[in-house]
Write an enzyme that holds these catalytic residues in place. Structure first.
Site, PDB file in Angstrom:
ATOM      1  N   ASP A 167       0.689  -1.065  -0.029  1.00  0.00           N
ATOM      2  CA  ASP A 167      -0.029  -0.261   0.002  1.00  0.00           C
ATOM      3  C   ASP A 167       0.828   1.348  -0.120  1.00  0.00           C
ATOM      4  O   ASP A 167       0.339   2.355  -0.146  1.00  0.00           O
ATOM      5  CB  ASP A 167      -0.986   0.104   1.031  1.00  0.00           C
ATOM      6  CG  ASP A 167      -0.290  -0.043   2.642  1.00  0.00           C
ATOM      7  OD1 ASP A 167       0.869  -0.207   2.675  1.00  0.00           O
ATOM      8  OD2 ASP A 167      -0.864  -0.141   3.346  1.00  0.00           O
ATOM      9  N   SER A 168       2.169   1.122   0.089  1.00  0.00           N
ATOM     10  CA  SER A 168       3.083   2.061  -0.238  1.00  0.00           C
ATOM     11  C   SER A 168       2.973   2.767  -1.584  1.00  0.00           C
ATOM     12  O   SER A 168       3.319   3.632  -2.085  1.00  0.00           O
ATOM     13  CB  SER A 168       4.655   1.603   0.021  1.00  0.00           C
ATOM     14  OG  SER A 168       4.729   0.576  -0.800  1.00  0.00           O
ATOM     15  N   ASP A 219      -0.868  -6.021  -0.020  1.00  0.00           N
ATOM     16  CA  ASP A 219      -1.432  -5.497   1.102  1.00  0.00           C
ATOM     17  C   ASP A 219      -2.922  -5.227   1.213  1.00  0.00           C
ATOM     18  O   ASP A 219      -3.473  -4.618   0.195  1.00  0.00           O
ATOM     19  CB  ASP A 219      -0.860  -4.114   1.264  1.00  0.00           C
ATOM     20  CG  ASP A 219       0.325  -4.148   2.239  1.00  0.00           C
ATOM     21  OD1 ASP A 219       0.552  -4.902   2.995  1.00  0.00           O
ATOM     22  OD2 ASP A 219       1.188  -3.173   1.849  1.00  0.00           O
ATOM     23  N   LYS A 251      -1.241  -9.183   2.972  1.00  0.00           N
ATOM     24  CA  LYS A 251      -0.537  -9.095   3.896  1.00  0.00           C
ATOM     25  C   LYS A 251      -1.358  -8.182   5.030  1.00  0.00           C
ATOM     26  O   LYS A 251      -2.205  -7.104   4.269  1.00  0.00           O
ATOM     27  CB  LYS A 251       0.866  -8.159   3.705  1.00  0.00           C
ATOM     28  CG  LYS A 251       1.313  -7.613   4.919  1.00  0.00           C
ATOM     29  CD  LYS A 251       2.920  -7.507   4.690  1.00  0.00           C
ATOM     30  CE  LYS A 251       3.086  -5.888   3.829  1.00  0.00           C
ATOM     31  NZ  LYS A 251       2.771  -4.848   4.637  1.00  0.00           N
ATOM     32  N   GLU A 306      -1.310  -5.621   8.658  1.00  0.00           N
ATOM     33  CA  GLU A 306      -0.409  -4.959   9.528  1.00  0.00           C
ATOM     34  C   GLU A 306      -1.118  -5.335  10.954  1.00  0.00           C
ATOM     35  O   GLU A 306      -2.468  -5.201  11.018  1.00  0.00           O
ATOM     36  CB  GLU A 306      -0.257  -3.647   9.497  1.00  0.00           C
ATOM     37  CG  GLU A 306       0.315  -3.188   8.116  1.00  0.00           C
ATOM     38  CD  GLU A 306       0.597  -1.504   7.679  1.00  0.00           C
ATOM     39  OE1 GLU A 306       0.250  -0.983   8.729  1.00  0.00           O
ATOM     40  OE2 GLU A 306       1.075  -1.185   6.605  1.00  0.00           O
ATOM     41  N   GLU A 342       9.224  -4.279  10.532  1.00  0.00           N
ATOM     42  CA  GLU A 342       9.664  -3.105  10.048  1.00  0.00           C
ATOM     43  C   GLU A 342      10.325  -2.337  11.193  1.00  0.00           C
ATOM     44  O   GLU A 342       9.699  -1.913  12.041  1.00  0.00           O
ATOM     45  CB  GLU A 342       8.455  -2.411   9.282  1.00  0.00           C
ATOM     46  CG  GLU A 342       8.819  -0.988   8.627  1.00  0.00           C
ATOM     47  CD  GLU A 342       7.874  -0.420   7.554  1.00  0.00           C
ATOM     48  OE1 GLU A 342       7.077  -1.116   7.387  1.00  0.00           O
ATOM     49  OE2 GLU A 342       8.039   0.691   7.244  1.00  0.00           O
TER      50      GLU A 342
HETATM   51  O1  KIV Z   1       3.576  -1.131   1.549  1.00  0.00           O
HETATM   52  C1  KIV Z   1       4.745  -1.398   1.722  1.00  0.00           C
HETATM   53  O2  KIV Z   1       5.588  -1.239   0.585  1.00  0.00           O
HETATM   54  C2  KIV Z   1       5.467  -2.283   2.851  1.00  0.00           C
HETATM   55  C3  KIV Z   1       6.868  -2.689   2.642  1.00  0.00           C
HETATM   56  C4  KIV Z   1       7.519  -1.507   3.148  1.00  0.00           C
HETATM   57  C5  KIV Z   1       7.077  -3.877   3.815  1.00  0.00           C
HETATM   58  O3  KIV Z   1       4.455  -2.616   3.613  1.00  0.00           O
END
Ligand code: KIV
Length: 268
Positions: free
Chosen positions: A48-49, A87, A117, A119, A186
């Site tokens: 989600d980055s 994510d 994924k 969090e 992280e």
């Molecule tokens: O969203 C992302 O890129 C991440 C990584 C930094 C692990 O969760």
């Protein structure tokens, strides 16, 4: 070593047991995912980055499930070997196990992703359990979890203090028991990441968590040097694409202005 035709969650488990390090990078689009996969990466994270990197938001919070599915489907079309993890975006699973399952099912069905994924630790355990029970592989994510940035108030290293470190260790074990196939750690102290790694059967993937984890992940655009502003200590830049792209674009502008482009061989 590393001669796997197709990376699955079982392959990652075997890699941990054999002491083989796992490589993971983000990707959000077809073209770069094709390059990253063909280069031999083990895991591609449609993170989600994308909210920051692709859309220019300050945090990861605004990205929607539909947008994540769009990015994930583009990546999946490019990938032949890597395991593709996507994510679940903010607001699609926190405090809502059924919502988590429905979001994960959409990602698996519409993007044809391989895993999701989430969090968080004990707070999202119900969501993880429900999703795993439905047959969807889940990667956990502990330490600096960017979806909780407004709770933390800072992007600084997490779990330096004993109480938070203890909770993180317990959460890692809970995630394993809930059925996660791997956990991202992280921005936590290297010593803590090392202790978590030996305490778990499943692999740990670190970002700013030192070298004693089972694998490493970086944001692709950061390691390619496309972003000049973001320079955390853990980031190694393998290219300076910001400079290279700027120079190429400036050369093109120059060539257009002077009439150098196109030349005789570049026309019909
Ligand atoms: O969203 C992302 O890129 C991440 C990584 C930094 C692990 O969760």
């Amino acid at each position: 070593m590393g001669n796997y035709k197709r990376i699955t969650t079982h392959v990652l488990q075997r890699m941990k047991e054999a002491g083989e390090k796992i490589s993971m990078l983000t990707a959000y689009d077809y073209t770069l995912a094709r390059i990253v996969d063909a280069a031999g990466i083990d895991v591609i994270l449609v993170g989600d980055s994308a909210s920051n990197v692709m859309a220019g938001h300050e945090t990861t919070l605004p990205i929607t499930l539909d947008q994540m599915i769009y990015h994930a489907a583009s990546v999946i079309r490019a990938v032949r070997r890597a395991l593709v993890v996507v994510d679940l975006p903010f607001g699609t699973y926190q405090g809502d196990p059924l919502g988590a399952l429905k979001s994960a099912i959409r990602i698996m069905k519409e993007a044809e992703a391989h895993a999701v994924k989430m969090e968080g630790g004990r707070e999202v355990l119900d969501a993880i359990e429900k999703t795993v029970k439905a047959g969807i592989p889940v990667m956990g994510h502990l330490g600096l979890t960017p979806q909780a940035i407004y709770k933390f108030g800072t992007y600084t290293v997490r779990a330096r203090e004993a109480a938070e470190a203890r909770k993180l260790k317990e959460d890692a074990l809970l995630l394993q028991e809930a059925g996660c196939f791997a956990v991202v750690l992280e921005k936590i102290p290297a010593q803590l990441a090392a202790e978590v790694t030996v305490s778990l059967r499943i692999p740990t993937i670190g970002i700013g968590a030192g070298g004693a984890v089972d694998g490493q992940v970086l944001v692709l655009h950061d390691m390619l040097g496309l972003n000049k502003e973001f320079s955390p200590r853990f980031l190694r830049r393998y290219l300076d694409l910001h400079t290279a792209v700027t120079q190429a674009v400036q050369q093109y502008i120059d060539d257009v202005r002077t009439g150098d482009f196109p030349n005789e061989n570049e026309q019909y």
